[in-house]
Enzyme design. Structure first.
Site, short mmCIF file in Angstrom:
data_model
loop_
_atom_site.label_atom_id
_atom_site.label_comp_id
_atom_site.label_asym_id
_atom_site.label_seq_id
_atom_site.Cartn_x
_atom_site.Cartn_y
_atom_site.Cartn_z
N HIS A 1 0.83 -1.22 0.00
CA HIS A 1 0.00 0.00 0.00
C HIS A 1 0.86 1.27 0.00
O HIS A 1 0.44 2.31 0.51
CB HIS A 1 -0.94 0.04 1.21
CG HIS A 1 -1.69 -1.23 1.41
ND1 HIS A 1 -2.91 -1.48 0.86
CD2 HIS A 1 -1.36 -2.36 2.09
CE1 HIS A 1 -3.33 -2.69 1.19
NE2 HIS A 1 -2.38 -3.25 1.94
N GLN B 1 -3.85 -7.50 -43.10
CA GLN B 1 -2.63 -6.75 -43.39
C GLN B 1 -2.40 -5.67 -42.32
O GLN B 1 -1.27 -5.34 -42.00
CB GLN B 1 -2.77 -6.12 -44.77
CG GLN B 1 -1.72 -5.10 -45.13
CD GLN B 1 -1.95 -4.54 -46.52
OE1 GLN B 1 -1.87 -5.25 -47.51
NE2 GLN B 1 -2.26 -3.26 -46.61
N SER C 1 15.96 20.56 -15.95
CA SER C 1 14.83 21.41 -16.33
C SER C 1 15.37 22.63 -17.09
O SER C 1 16.50 23.04 -16.89
CB SER C 1 14.10 21.83 -15.06
OG SER C 1 13.54 23.10 -15.21
N TYR D 1 -8.77 -15.48 -45.63
CA TYR D 1 -8.00 -14.24 -45.66
C TYR D 1 -8.86 -13.04 -46.02
O TYR D 1 -9.72 -13.08 -46.89
CB TYR D 1 -6.84 -14.36 -46.68
CG TYR D 1 -5.96 -13.12 -46.65
CD1 TYR D 1 -4.92 -13.01 -45.75
CD2 TYR D 1 -6.24 -12.04 -47.48
CE1 TYR D 1 -4.15 -11.85 -45.68
CE2 TYR D 1 -5.48 -10.88 -47.42
CZ TYR D 1 -4.44 -10.79 -46.52
OH TYR D 1 -3.69 -9.65 -46.44
N1 ARG Z 1 -0.18 -7.28 -48.34
C1 ARG Z 1 -0.90 -8.39 -47.84
C2 ARG Z 1 -0.68 -8.54 -46.33
O1 ARG Z 1 0.23 -7.99 -45.83
C3 ARG Z 1 -0.48 -9.64 -48.53
C4 ARG Z 1 -1.56 -10.61 -48.76
C5 ARG Z 1 -2.51 -10.02 -49.72
N2 ARG Z 1 -3.45 -11.01 -50.16
C6 ARG Z 1 -4.47 -10.69 -50.91
N3 ARG Z 1 -5.24 -11.65 -51.23
N4 ARG Z 1 -4.73 -9.47 -51.26
O2 ARG Z 1 -1.43 -9.21 -45.67
#
Ligand code: ARG
Length: 490
Positions: free
Chosen positions: A150, A316, A271, A311
């Site tokens: 504390h 990214q 300072s 994906y």
């Molecule tokens: N520039 C993308 C990244 O860093 C690479 C993969 C891109 N893939 C795609 N299907 N556009 O993730």
């Protein structure tokens, strides 16, 4: 023959402003070395699968060897490399480079490869810091500091004991980073876009050439999972947390109010108006920046949340958070090492401060219980009242014990408890009081050498693990280079 671009013919030419908006080139620079390795390994795999000739493989490998990024606008490094290869080698040779791979599996692989090195470099910094902590602990293993709860003085401990607490916490972070490493160290290559590829790529072989321990089997998982990024940032957050708590203690300890330490000038600043100031600026910046990985985690988590498989380009935008988090923390570890390696404690002043305070009160209460057969709750009350009177009457704790113990003990336990002068001296001498500690891992000065030895062994073990992880990375790389040199110019 009509000219063909890597982006194909499905769409009209992309607007440059759009390309630059969606581009990951800035952060891809960090991945360049890894992407080139991936391309080399993949070229070898294509050759082994009988999809390209030895001559073409040779040209591609040579091209990859000498590739450098030019300041061109492109969607990403993967397109840039392929586009440059086609420009240089022609479509007949380089037009086969992307057979059986996708930017999706490439980028996931490159991040994992770069992350492996980044994790190990943070581990290296942490181990360096731990060795500075051990040197400092060795230096101050006969000196005391009050430990706090504390933010109130609680019990005396050896300075080394306090630092071993940091050491142990860092060891757990190192352990977490090693276990993270094994989850990161798996190869997505061969997953291509998501479903695998009709090309007979030997995934295990590619993984081996890229120094991975194995592959991520499922293609959708391989290209779209970034939980390893969240995992990594979570690990590094814990490191940042430790550093920020340390930084906070440094700020407190260096204030005139505590006056426990002298910071090396090089980690402070003065300072612009108050000439006397020695501000603990490095510690302050460490403390402030320790929030960076947390904001990285929140951003990454928020991007990932509810993303449909597999994906999506959103992924990214996750990676920069990873690099920012790790770089920020690695720099902070380095700064903490600077502080720890040249920190000095004002040992005499600290000892003077605690020689007449109440930090041994709990030991006295325990002593009354074990040696004078007073129930602990009762001895706790007796000592508590002695402390209260000592403060109120402005008399030293020792004198208060001498005069008040017989009376107060009678009041609470029904019997008069007496302590000899020798007992009082011992109980009020923090170093002596600490020698009465019997529990394993406690702050008994007689145990400190053993405690330090245990940590030296942990450090040695972890340094061994770091070296063998690095060795395995090097071996894989050597294998890739050796295989590639069969094709490369010599
Ligand atoms: N520039 C993308 C990244 O860093 C690479 C993969 C891109 N893939 C795609 N299907 N556009 O993730």
């Amino acid at each position: 023959m009509k000219s063909i671009q890597v982006t194909g013919k499905r769409l009209k030419k992309q607007n440059k402003e759009v390309t630059s908006y969606i581009s990951s080139i800035f952060w891809d620079r960090r991945l360049l070395k890894q992407v080139l390795r991936i391309n080399t390994a993949h070229t070898l795999a294509l050759y082994e699968a009988g999809e390209i000739s030895e001559k073409d493989a040779k040209s591609i490998v040579n091209f990859l060897k000498s590739f450098t990024i030019e300041d061109e606008v492109d969607e990403d490094i993967h397109y840039l490399i392929e586009r440059s290869a086609i420009k240089k080698l022609g479509i007949d040779v380089a037009g086969q480079m992307n057979l059986g791979k996708s930017r999706n599996d490439q980028v996931a692989t490159a991040i994992r490869m770069e992350l492996r090195e980044t994790i190990l470099s943070v581990v290296e910094e942490l181990l360096k810091l731990q060795s500075f902590i051990l040197s400092l602990s060795e230096k101050y293993k006969r000196n005391l500091i009050p430990a706090y709860t504390h933010l109130q003085r609680a019990q005396p401990v050896l300075i080394s004991y306090h630092f071993i607490a940091y050491f142990d916490s860092i060891s757990r972070s190192v352990e977490r980073l090693f276990s993270l490493y094994s989850r990161v160290n798996l190869s997505p290559m061969g997953s291509a876009a998501l479903a695998g590829t009709t090309i007979a790529i030997n995934r295990m072989k590619v993984a081996e050439l890229l120094s991975f321990d194995g592959i991520i089997r499922n293609g959708i998982d391989a290209v779209s999972s970034r939980d390893f990024v969240l995992d990594s940032i979570s690990c590094i957050i814990t490191v940042a947390l430790d550093l920020s708590r340390f930084a906070e203690e440094i700020v407190l300890w260096s204030s005139s109010e505590f006056d426990f330490i002298e910071l090396p000038d090089e980690t402070t600043a003065t300072s612009s108006i108050m000439p006397q100031k020695k501000n603990p600026v490095v510690a302050e910046i460490i403390r402030a920046r320790s929030i960076v990985p947390l904001s990285s985690l929140v951003s990454s988590f928020s991007i990932m949340k509810a993303l449909p498989y597999s994906y999506n380009l959103d992924l990214q935008e996750v990676s920069p958070n990873l690099w920012v988090a790790f770089d920020t923390v690695r720099d902070a570890v380095n700064m903490v090492s600077r502080i720890v390696s040249s920190l000095s404690f004002k040992v005499e002043a600290i000892e003077k401060k605690i020689s007449h305070d109440y930090t041994c009160a709990s030991f006295i209460a325990e002593y009354l219980s074990t040696s004078k057969k007073v129930r602990f709750r009762v001895s706790h009350a007796i000592v508590g009242e002695i402390v209260r009177s000592s403060i109120k009457k402005k008399i030293k704790f020792g004198d208060a014990i001498r005069t008040l113990l017989p009376v107060i003990s009678k009041k609470y336990s029904g019997k008069k408890v007496l302590l000899s002068e020798k007992e009082i001296e011992k109980l009020l001498n923090p170093m002596e009081a600490l020698r009465m500690i019997k529990t394993e891992g406690g702050s008994n000065p007689d145990d400190i050498d053993r405690e330090l030895k245990i940590r030296e062994e942990i450090l040695e073990r972890d340094m061994g693990s770091l070296n063998s992880a690095r060795l395995r990375l090097r071996e894989g790389l050597e294998k890739l280079e050796k295989e590639a040199s069969k094709f490369g110019c010599s």
